[in-house]
Design a protein around this motif. Structure first.
Motif, PDB file in Angstrom:
ATOM      1  N   TRP A   8       0.593  -1.463   0.009  1.00  0.00           N
ATOM      2  CA  TRP A   8       0.402  -0.127  -0.029  1.00  0.00           C
ATOM      3  C   TRP A   8       0.885   0.856  -0.281  1.00  0.00           C
ATOM      4  N   PHE A  36      -7.966  -6.789 -10.390  1.00  0.00           N
ATOM      5  CA  PHE A  36      -8.136  -7.808 -10.150  1.00  0.00           C
ATOM      6  C   PHE A  36      -9.110  -8.590 -10.872  1.00  0.00           C
ATOM      7  N   TYR A  89     -15.128 -11.767  -4.178  1.00  0.00           N
ATOM      8  CA  TYR A  89     -13.884 -12.059  -3.281  1.00  0.00           C
ATOM      9  C   TYR A  89     -13.788 -13.397  -2.569  1.00  0.00           C
ATOM     10  N   ASN A  92     -12.226 -15.384  -5.016  1.00  0.00           N
ATOM     11  CA  ASN A  92     -10.625 -15.272  -4.726  1.00  0.00           C
ATOM     12  C   ASN A  92     -10.514 -16.542  -3.373  1.00  0.00           C
ATOM     13  N   ILE A 148     -10.442   5.425  13.274  1.00  0.00           N
ATOM     14  CA  ILE A 148      -9.098   3.982  12.604  1.00  0.00           C
ATOM     15  C   ILE A 148     -10.255   4.069  11.305  1.00  0.00           C
ATOM     16  N   VAL A 158      -0.849   3.747   8.365  1.00  0.00           N
ATOM     17  CA  VAL A 158      -1.412   2.609   8.254  1.00  0.00           C
ATOM     18  C   VAL A 158      -3.173   3.656   7.866  1.00  0.00           C
ATOM     19  N   PRO A 159      -3.044   3.284   5.980  1.00  0.00           N
ATOM     20  CA  PRO A 159      -4.060   4.102   5.514  1.00  0.00           C
ATOM     21  C   PRO A 159      -5.811   3.651   6.100  1.00  0.00           C
ATOM     22  N   SER A 163     -10.261   3.138   2.183  1.00  0.00           N
ATOM     23  CA  SER A 163     -10.340   3.879   0.954  1.00  0.00           C
ATOM     24  C   SER A 163     -10.194   1.922  -0.076  1.00  0.00           C
ATOM     25  N   CYS A 164     -10.029   1.056   0.809  1.00  0.00           N
ATOM     26  CA  CYS A 164     -10.258   0.122   0.254  1.00  0.00           C
ATOM     27  C   CYS A 164     -11.577  -0.669  -0.011  1.00  0.00           C
ATOM     28  N   GLU A 174     -11.760  -7.867  -5.610  1.00  0.00           N
ATOM     29  CA  GLU A 174     -11.867  -8.921  -4.016  1.00  0.00           C
ATOM     30  C   GLU A 174     -11.512  -8.015  -3.211  1.00  0.00           C
ATOM     31  N   TYR A 185     -14.441 -13.062  14.450  1.00  0.00           N
ATOM     32  CA  TYR A 185     -13.547 -13.391  13.163  1.00  0.00           C
ATOM     33  C   TYR A 185     -12.025 -12.017  12.723  1.00  0.00           C
ATOM     34  N   LEU A 190      -6.893 -10.504  11.445  1.00  0.00           N
ATOM     35  CA  LEU A 190      -6.517  -9.373  11.385  1.00  0.00           C
ATOM     36  C   LEU A 190      -4.594  -9.765  12.149  1.00  0.00           C
ATOM     37  N   ARG A 197      -3.036 -15.973   6.017  1.00  0.00           N
ATOM     38  CA  ARG A 197      -2.820 -15.441   4.269  1.00  0.00           C
ATOM     39  C   ARG A 197      -2.090 -15.833   3.132  1.00  0.00           C
ATOM     40  N   THR A 206      -3.645 -11.039  -3.499  1.00  0.00           N
ATOM     41  CA  THR A 206      -3.767 -10.238  -2.608  1.00  0.00           C
ATOM     42  C   THR A 206      -3.828  -9.924  -1.432  1.00  0.00           C
ATOM     43  N   VAL A 225     -11.435  -1.605  15.875  1.00  0.00           N
ATOM     44  CA  VAL A 225     -11.740  -1.605  13.954  1.00  0.00           C
ATOM     45  C   VAL A 225     -13.339  -2.367  13.320  1.00  0.00           C
ATOM     46  N   LEU A 229     -17.080  -2.445  12.583  1.00  0.00           N
ATOM     47  CA  LEU A 229     -17.447  -3.175  11.801  1.00  0.00           C
ATOM     48  C   LEU A 229     -18.365  -4.028  11.950  1.00  0.00           C
TER      49      LEU A 229
HETATM   50  C1  HEC Z   1      -4.401  -1.306   0.340  1.00  0.00           C
HETATM   51  C2  HEC Z   1      -6.076  -1.436  -0.006  1.00  0.00           C
HETATM   52  C3  HEC Z   1      -6.158  -1.745   1.734  1.00  0.00           C
HETATM   53  C4  HEC Z   1      -6.621  -1.332   3.042  1.00  0.00           C
HETATM   54  C5  HEC Z   1      -6.324  -0.075   3.030  1.00  0.00           C
HETATM   55  C6  HEC Z   1      -7.101  -1.925   3.535  1.00  0.00           C
HETATM   56  N1  HEC Z   1      -7.839  -3.225   3.254  1.00  0.00           N
HETATM   57 FE1  HEC Z   1      -8.736  -4.730   4.514  1.00  0.00          FE
HETATM   58  N2  HEC Z   1      -8.181  -6.069   2.615  1.00  0.00           N
HETATM   59  C7  HEC Z   1      -8.113  -5.544   1.156  1.00  0.00           C
HETATM   60  C8  HEC Z   1      -7.705  -6.528   0.045  1.00  0.00           C
HETATM   61  C9  HEC Z   1      -7.104  -7.020  -1.229  1.00  0.00           C
HETATM   62  C10 HEC Z   1      -7.844  -7.704   1.192  1.00  0.00           C
HETATM   63  C11 HEC Z   1      -8.248  -9.473   0.457  1.00  0.00           C
HETATM   64  C12 HEC Z   1      -6.947 -10.104   1.251  1.00  0.00           C
HETATM   65  C13 HEC Z   1      -7.293 -11.638   0.742  1.00  0.00           C
HETATM   66  O1  HEC Z   1      -7.629 -11.433  -0.401  1.00  0.00           O
HETATM   67  O2  HEC Z   1      -7.111 -11.879   0.882  1.00  0.00           O
HETATM   68  C14 HEC Z   1      -8.778  -7.059   2.512  1.00  0.00           C
HETATM   69  C15 HEC Z   1      -9.288  -7.953   3.579  1.00  0.00           C
HETATM   70  C16 HEC Z   1     -10.128  -7.377   4.562  1.00  0.00           C
HETATM   71  C17 HEC Z   1     -10.208  -8.024   5.798  1.00  0.00           C
HETATM   72  C18 HEC Z   1     -10.441  -9.869   5.543  1.00  0.00           C
HETATM   73  C19 HEC Z   1     -11.730 -10.106   5.445  1.00  0.00           C
HETATM   74  C20 HEC Z   1     -12.680 -10.903   5.894  1.00  0.00           C
HETATM   75  O3  HEC Z   1     -13.467 -11.819   5.494  1.00  0.00           O
HETATM   76  O4  HEC Z   1     -11.741 -12.005   5.774  1.00  0.00           O
HETATM   77  C21 HEC Z   1     -10.118  -7.772   7.044  1.00  0.00           C
HETATM   78  C22 HEC Z   1     -10.578  -8.331   8.654  1.00  0.00           C
HETATM   79  C23 HEC Z   1     -10.074  -6.032   6.980  1.00  0.00           C
HETATM   80  N3  HEC Z   1      -8.927  -5.778   5.355  1.00  0.00           N
HETATM   81  C24 HEC Z   1      -9.281  -5.077   7.337  1.00  0.00           C
HETATM   82  C25 HEC Z   1      -9.094  -3.735   6.896  1.00  0.00           C
HETATM   83  C26 HEC Z   1      -9.113  -2.928   8.161  1.00  0.00           C
HETATM   84  C27 HEC Z   1      -9.368  -2.841   9.237  1.00  0.00           C
HETATM   85  C28 HEC Z   1      -7.999  -1.899   7.651  1.00  0.00           C
HETATM   86  C29 HEC Z   1      -7.864  -0.596   7.619  1.00  0.00           C
HETATM   87  C30 HEC Z   1      -7.369  -0.642   9.321  1.00  0.00           C
HETATM   88  C31 HEC Z   1      -8.222  -2.204   5.952  1.00  0.00           C
HETATM   89  N4  HEC Z   1      -8.988  -3.722   5.948  1.00  0.00           N
HETATM   90  C32 HEC Z   1      -7.551  -1.360   4.850  1.00  0.00           C
HETATM   91  C33 HEC Z   1      -7.284  -4.425   1.084  1.00  0.00           C
HETATM   92  C34 HEC Z   1      -7.342  -3.374   1.666  1.00  0.00           C
END
Ligand code: HEC
Ligand code: HEC
Length: 233
Positions: A8, A36, A89, A92, A148, A158-159, A163-164, A174, A185, A190, A197, A206, A225, A229
């Motif tokens: 990122w 993707f 998603y 994948n 957050i 940490v962005p 944003s994603c 995805e 979960y 996390l 993963r 990804t 967070v 959620l």
């Molecule tokens: C730059 C893009 C990006 C940002 C910013 C981002 N994510 Fe993600 N996140 C992803 C992607 C892509 C996946 C899918 C990963 C995979 O394919 O295994 C993901 C997967 C996850 C999952 C797994 C979901 C599941 O159902 O298992 C969690 C939880 C998650 N993100 C939480 C967060 C949190 C909380 C933040 C902020 C602190 C965050 N993400 C910020 C791109 C991002």
């Protein structure tokens, strides 16, 4: 594939201030979606329709673990919500279980017998489901979690999650939906990201995008967070 593997930091470039990131976030998400989709298409097979009864039987089977409305289920350990989840998603992740990118014995057994047309039909069904979140997370953490999600953690680079994952946490392509996901979960995923993963070195994926983010978050930040959620509709 190169796009998918960028961290990122590279994605966000030198755009350190949150204002710039939030302004530009949409276009980053769009770039990823394109990358993707291109990857996904190469592996996609033709989508013949399948008998309704067969689909219903399989759905029922998924729901024995994932909850009657696929809202997720708390047993000995949390089983994730699939309701409203992004089809790309889910596809994948099912491939990830089969290819050993994501290690889970139960889901390997479940996934490796699914045909491409069954997977297409199942993901379309899950996308339409919209049950209330299971809830149960500590409510006093929600406000900190919202901050957050919307702003990230600038001091730790940490962005913003939004944003994603989208402002409403519904995901895109995805990028998974996180809204209404079980907090325990999310916490589990996390805090164990690097163990759960991206486990097949021959097939980088990804999950690499989330790895530095999961790594930088502290336990209290993850819990906050996740609580936020878990209540989102
Ligand atoms: C730059 C893009 C990006 C940002 C910013 C981002 N994510 Fe993600 N996140 C992803 C992607 C892509 C996946 C899918 C990963 C995979 O394919 O295994 C993901 C997967 C996850 C999952 C797994 C979901 C599941 O159902 O298992 C969690 C939880 C998650 N993100 C939480 C967060 C949190 C909380 C933040 C902020 C602190 C965050 N993400 C910020 C791109 C991002
Ligand atoms: C015997 C119980 C069981 C059954 C049946 C089951 N699952 Fe799962 N599923 C799990 C568990 C446990 C996990 C969490 C795995 C992990 O932590 O990596 C999971 C995770 C998943 C994930 C990853 C979700 C995410 O947010 O990353 C998907 C996708 C999934 N299952 C789809 C399905 C589908 C589709 C079916 C039916 C064809 C199904 N599952 C049937 C137990 C089950």
């Amino acid at each position: 594939m190169d796009h998918v593997l960028m961290s990122w930091r590279e994605i966000m470039g030198e755009t350190r201030t949150m204002k710039v990131i939030s302004l530009r976030s949409l276009s980053y998400a769009a770039i990823f979606t394109i990358a993707f989709v291109a990857v996904g298409r190469a592996e996609e097979s033709k989508t013949d329709s399948i008998p309704k009864q067969q689909l219903q039987a399989k759905l029922l089977y998924c729901k024995t673990c994932h909850g009657v409305s696929a809202q997720g289920f708390r047993g000995a350990f949390p089983i994730p919500r699939l309701a409203g989840q992004q089809p790309e998603y889910i596809k994948n992740q099912l491939r990830a279980f089969i290819e050993g990118r994501r290690k889970n014995a139960v889901m390997f057994r479940v996934a490796h017998v699914l045909t491409p047309s069954m997977i297409n039909a199942l993901t379309a069904e899950f996308k339409e489901l919209n049950p209330k979140p299971v809830g149960g997370a500590p409510k006093q953490l929600v406000a900190a979690g919202k901050a957050i999600f919307e702003n990230g953690v600038p001091s730790a680079d940490v962005p913003p999650c939004a944003s994603c994952h989208g402002a409403d946490a519904k995901g895109n392509g995805e990028f998974p939906r996180l809204a209404g996901q079980l907090d325990d979960y999310i916490i589990n995923e996390l805090t164990n990201w690097g163990k759960y993963r991206g486990q097949n070195p021959a097939k980088p994926d990804t999950s690499a995008i989330m790895a530095p983010i999961a790594h930088e978050l502290t336990k209290p930040q993850v819990e906050a967070v996740a609580a936020y959620l878990s209540y989102l509709q």
